[in-house]
Design a protein around this motif. Structure first.
Motif, PDB file in Angstrom:
ATOM      1  N   ARG A 132       0.811  -1.219   0.000  1.00 47.70           N
ATOM      2  CA  ARG A 132       0.000   0.000   0.000  1.00 47.70           C
ATOM      3  C   ARG A 132       0.841   1.264   0.000  1.00 47.70           C
ATOM      4  O   ARG A 132       0.326   2.345  -0.233  1.00 47.70           O
ATOM      5  CB  ARG A 132      -0.970  -0.005   1.186  1.00 47.70           C
ATOM      6  N   ASP A 133       2.141   1.136   0.298  1.00 46.87           N
ATOM      7  CA  ASP A 133       2.998   2.311   0.245  1.00 46.87           C
ATOM      8  C   ASP A 133       3.565   2.534  -1.154  1.00 46.87           C
ATOM      9  O   ASP A 133       4.347   3.444  -1.387  1.00 46.87           O
ATOM     10  CB  ASP A 133       4.136   2.177   1.258  1.00 46.87           C
ATOM     11  N   ASN A 134       3.152   1.703  -2.109  1.00 48.60           N
ATOM     12  CA  ASN A 134       3.597   1.825  -3.495  1.00 48.60           C
ATOM     13  C   ASN A 134       2.480   2.457  -4.330  1.00 48.60           C
ATOM     14  O   ASN A 134       1.410   1.883  -4.493  1.00 48.60           O
ATOM     15  CB  ASN A 134       3.950   0.425  -4.035  1.00 48.60           C
ATOM     16  N   GLU A 135       2.732   3.653  -4.880  1.00 49.80           N
ATOM     17  CA  GLU A 135       1.691   4.359  -5.635  1.00 49.80           C
ATOM     18  C   GLU A 135       1.264   3.599  -6.879  1.00 49.80           C
ATOM     19  O   GLU A 135       0.126   3.702  -7.326  1.00 49.80           O
ATOM     20  CB  GLU A 135       2.173   5.759  -6.013  1.00 49.80           C
ATOM     21  N   LYS A 169      -9.998   3.324  -9.110  1.00 47.21           N
ATOM     22  CA  LYS A 169     -11.419   3.370  -9.406  1.00 47.21           C
ATOM     23  C   LYS A 169     -11.679   4.536 -10.347  1.00 47.21           C
ATOM     24  O   LYS A 169     -11.056   5.583 -10.234  1.00 47.21           O
ATOM     25  CB  LYS A 169     -12.239   3.570  -8.120  1.00 47.21           C
ATOM     26  N   ASP A 170     -12.594   4.344 -11.259  1.00 48.05           N
ATOM     27  CA  ASP A 170     -12.902   5.388 -12.224  1.00 48.05           C
ATOM     28  C   ASP A 170     -13.343   6.670 -11.541  1.00 48.05           C
ATOM     29  O   ASP A 170     -14.257   6.673 -10.735  1.00 48.05           O
ATOM     30  CB  ASP A 170     -14.002   4.917 -13.187  1.00 48.05           C
ATOM     31  N   GLY A 171     -12.688   7.776 -11.888  1.00 45.03           N
ATOM     32  CA  GLY A 171     -13.103   9.081 -11.411  1.00 45.03           C
ATOM     33  C   GLY A 171     -12.712   9.398  -9.988  1.00 45.03           C
ATOM     34  O   GLY A 171     -12.945  10.498  -9.522  1.00 45.03           O
ATOM     35  N   SER A 172     -12.109   8.471  -9.251  1.00 45.16           N
ATOM     36  CA  SER A 172     -11.800   8.722  -7.844  1.00 45.16           C
ATOM     37  C   SER A 172     -10.368   8.335  -7.498  1.00 45.16           C
ATOM     38  O   SER A 172     -10.069   8.034  -6.351  1.00 45.16           O
ATOM     39  CB  SER A 172     -12.770   7.939  -6.959  1.00 45.16           C
ATOM     40  N   THR A 173      -9.477   8.359  -8.471  1.00 45.45           N
ATOM     41  CA  THR A 173      -8.107   7.911  -8.226  1.00 45.45           C
ATOM     42  C   THR A 173      -7.447   8.706  -7.104  1.00 45.45           C
ATOM     43  O   THR A 173      -6.817   8.131  -6.218  1.00 45.45           O
ATOM     44  CB  THR A 173      -7.270   8.032  -9.510  1.00 45.45           C
ATOM     45  N   ASP A 174      -7.577  10.029  -7.127  1.00 47.35           N
ATOM     46  CA  ASP A 174      -6.943  10.859  -6.106  1.00 47.35           C
ATOM     47  C   ASP A 174      -7.499  10.553  -4.718  1.00 47.35           C
ATOM     48  O   ASP A 174      -6.752  10.476  -3.747  1.00 47.35           O
ATOM     49  CB  ASP A 174      -7.148  12.343  -6.435  1.00 47.35           C
ATOM     50  N   TYR A 175      -8.804  10.372  -4.643  1.00 45.67           N
ATOM     51  CA  TYR A 175      -9.428  10.062  -3.355  1.00 45.67           C
ATOM     52  C   TYR A 175      -8.899   8.741  -2.813  1.00 45.67           C
ATOM     53  O   TYR A 175      -8.586   8.625  -1.627  1.00 45.67           O
ATOM     54  CB  TYR A 175     -10.952  10.005  -3.501  1.00 45.67           C
ATOM     55  N   ILE A 203      -4.826  13.141  12.033  1.00 44.14           N
ATOM     56  CA  ILE A 203      -5.688  14.327  12.044  1.00 44.14           C
ATOM     57  C   ILE A 203      -5.394  15.221  10.833  1.00 44.14           C
ATOM     58  O   ILE A 203      -6.310  15.710  10.169  1.00 44.14           O
ATOM     59  CB  ILE A 203      -5.511  15.112  13.358  1.00 44.14           C
ATOM     60  N   ASP A 204      -4.111  15.414  10.535  1.00 41.25           N
ATOM     61  CA  ASP A 204      -3.725  16.259   9.396  1.00 41.25           C
ATOM     62  C   ASP A 204      -4.226  15.676   8.079  1.00 41.25           C
ATOM     63  O   ASP A 204      -4.740  16.404   7.214  1.00 41.25           O
ATOM     64  CB  ASP A 204      -2.209  16.419   9.344  1.00 41.25           C
ATOM     65  N   ASN A 205      -4.061  14.364   7.893  1.00 39.54           N
ATOM     66  CA  ASN A 205      -4.482  13.718   6.645  1.00 39.54           C
ATOM     67  C   ASN A 205      -5.997  13.742   6.485  1.00 39.54           C
ATOM     68  O   ASN A 205      -6.508  13.975   5.392  1.00 39.54           O
ATOM     69  CB  ASN A 205      -3.960  12.283   6.585  1.00 39.54           C
ATOM     70  N   VAL A 206      -6.706  13.500   7.574  1.00 43.83           N
ATOM     71  CA  VAL A 206      -8.170  13.510   7.505  1.00 43.83           C
ATOM     72  C   VAL A 206      -8.673  14.930   7.247  1.00 43.83           C
ATOM     73  O   VAL A 206      -9.621  15.133   6.479  1.00 43.83           O
ATOM     74  CB  VAL A 206      -8.784  12.933   8.798  1.00 43.83           C
ATOM     75  N   ALA A 207      -8.030  15.917   7.854  1.00 39.84           N
ATOM     76  CA  ALA A 207      -8.419  17.312   7.633  1.00 39.84           C
ATOM     77  C   ALA A 207      -8.244  17.681   6.165  1.00 39.84           C
ATOM     78  O   ALA A 207      -9.090  18.371   5.571  1.00 39.84           O
ATOM     79  CB  ALA A 207      -7.595  18.242   8.517  1.00 39.84           C
ATOM     80  N   TYR A 208      -7.163  17.213   5.568  1.00 38.75           N
ATOM     81  CA  TYR A 208      -6.932  17.482   4.144  1.00 38.75           C
ATOM     82  C   TYR A 208      -8.030  16.857   3.283  1.00 38.75           C
ATOM     83  O   TYR A 208      -8.593  17.510   2.391  1.00 38.75           O
ATOM     84  CB  TYR A 208      -5.560  16.940   3.716  1.00 38.75           C
ATOM     85  N   ILE A 209      -8.352  15.580   3.566  1.00 39.36           N
ATOM     86  CA  ILE A 209      -9.386  14.882   2.793  1.00 39.36           C
ATOM     87  C   ILE A 209     -10.737  15.564   2.970  1.00 39.36           C
ATOM     88  O   ILE A 209     -11.488  15.756   2.009  1.00 39.36           O
ATOM     89  CB  ILE A 209      -9.458  13.396   3.207  1.00 39.36           C
ATOM     90  N   THR A 210     -11.047  15.946   4.194  1.00 41.91           N
ATOM     91  CA  THR A 210     -12.322  16.614   4.480  1.00 41.91           C
ATOM     92  C   THR A 210     -12.459  17.901   3.674  1.00 41.91           C
ATOM     93  O   THR A 210     -13.512  18.176   3.084  1.00 41.91           O
ATOM     94  CB  THR A 210     -12.449  16.930   5.983  1.00 41.91           C
ATOM     95  N   VAL A 257      -6.972   8.129   0.653  1.00 40.15           N
ATOM     96  CA  VAL A 257      -7.488   7.175   1.635  1.00 40.15           C
ATOM     97  C   VAL A 257      -6.454   6.096   1.930  1.00 40.15           C
ATOM     98  O   VAL A 257      -6.294   5.664   3.076  1.00 40.15           O
ATOM     99  CB  VAL A 257      -8.806   6.546   1.132  1.00 40.15           C
ATOM    100  N   ASN A 258      -5.727   5.678   0.916  1.00 40.87           N
ATOM    101  CA  ASN A 258      -4.697   4.669   1.106  1.00 40.87           C
ATOM    102  C   ASN A 258      -3.631   5.149   2.089  1.00 40.87           C
ATOM    103  O   ASN A 258      -3.132   4.382   2.921  1.00 40.87           O
ATOM    104  CB  ASN A 258      -4.053   4.316  -0.233  1.00 40.87           C
ATOM    105  N   ALA A 259      -3.293   6.442   2.014  1.00 49.27           N
ATOM    106  CA  ALA A 259      -2.322   7.014   2.954  1.00 49.27           C
ATOM    107  C   ALA A 259      -2.851   6.932   4.388  1.00 49.27           C
ATOM    108  O   ALA A 259      -2.094   6.661   5.328  1.00 49.27           O
ATOM    109  CB  ALA A 259      -2.029   8.464   2.579  1.00 49.27           C
TER     110      ALA A 259
END
Length: 203
Positions: A66-69, A78-84, A119-126, A88-90
């Motif tokens: 999972r640490d390999n992009e 997934k179609d249309g949601s690669t960045d998301y 907290i930082d990663n979730v804040a970014y996603i939010t 989420v993988n991070a």
């Protein structure tokens, strides 16, 4: 006379074909086909149990990188949601570190560092996906829940350290007991496991 012979022939024919069947003994052919029964029985018996086959399959599979992009792009894209899915993988990697910390030494400095990263990663996603379709995902809402809970537990543990210097452990006013800390950590662990499951099974 012809009529008599014809009638006799007809009677004899009827008697012979009226179900009297074969008179005599049939040859014993069961022994000749015994090898077929044996082969069929051997084929019906699986050489390994289901559990053994599962174990062998697991050994053949490589651990999920999972640490390999590239893995994220190729395997779980997934179609249309690669960045998301990358974001989420991070978070999955952070949650797995948090789970290991809770299950092992529970070192407070390490715990707080992992929680801060979460907290930082979730804040970014939010922020990044709040006005996008991803904000309707169960995973999106779950991230906010686990982030808030992890923050609360980290704050409780920090307050407990401070309280040790001022409030006797046996005091009725002391809510920062080991039992309360353990209870909060166990509850967090349960939700961390559930969140990891949800994030790994994104639809």
């Amino acid at each position: 006379m012809k009529k008599i012979f014809s009638a006799l022939f007809l009677i004899i024919t009827i008697v012979m074909t009226s179900g009297a069947g074969y008179i005599g003994t049939l040859p014993d052919i069961e022994a000749d086909f015994e090898y077929l029964k044996k082969e069929s029985s051997e084929k019906a018996q699986a050489p390994y149990s289901v559990e053994e086959l599962d174990r062998q399959n697991e050994e053949k599979l490589k651990p999920v990188p999972r640490d390999n992009e590239n893995y994220v792009d190729i395997i779980i894209k997934k179609d249309g949601s690669t960045d998301y899915f990358k974001d989420v993988n991070a978070v999955i990697l952070i949650l797995e570190k948090l789970r290991r910390c809770i299950n092992t030494d529970r070192d407070i400095q390490k715990f707080n560092a992992i929680v801060s990263n979460l907290i930082d990663n979730v804040a970014y996603i939010t922020t990044e996906y709040k006005d996008k379709p991803e904000s309707n995902y169960l995973s999106y809402n779950r991230l906010n829940v686990i982030s808030a809970q992890a923050r609360d537990v980290a704050n409780f543990r920090m307050n407990a350290q401070t309280a040790q210097s001022y409030i006797p452990y046996t005091s009725t006013n002391n809510v920062y007991t080991k039992e309360n800390i353990d209870s909060k950590m166990e509850a967090l662990l349960v939700n961390v496991n559930e969140t990891i499951f949800i994030l790994k099974n994104l639809e």
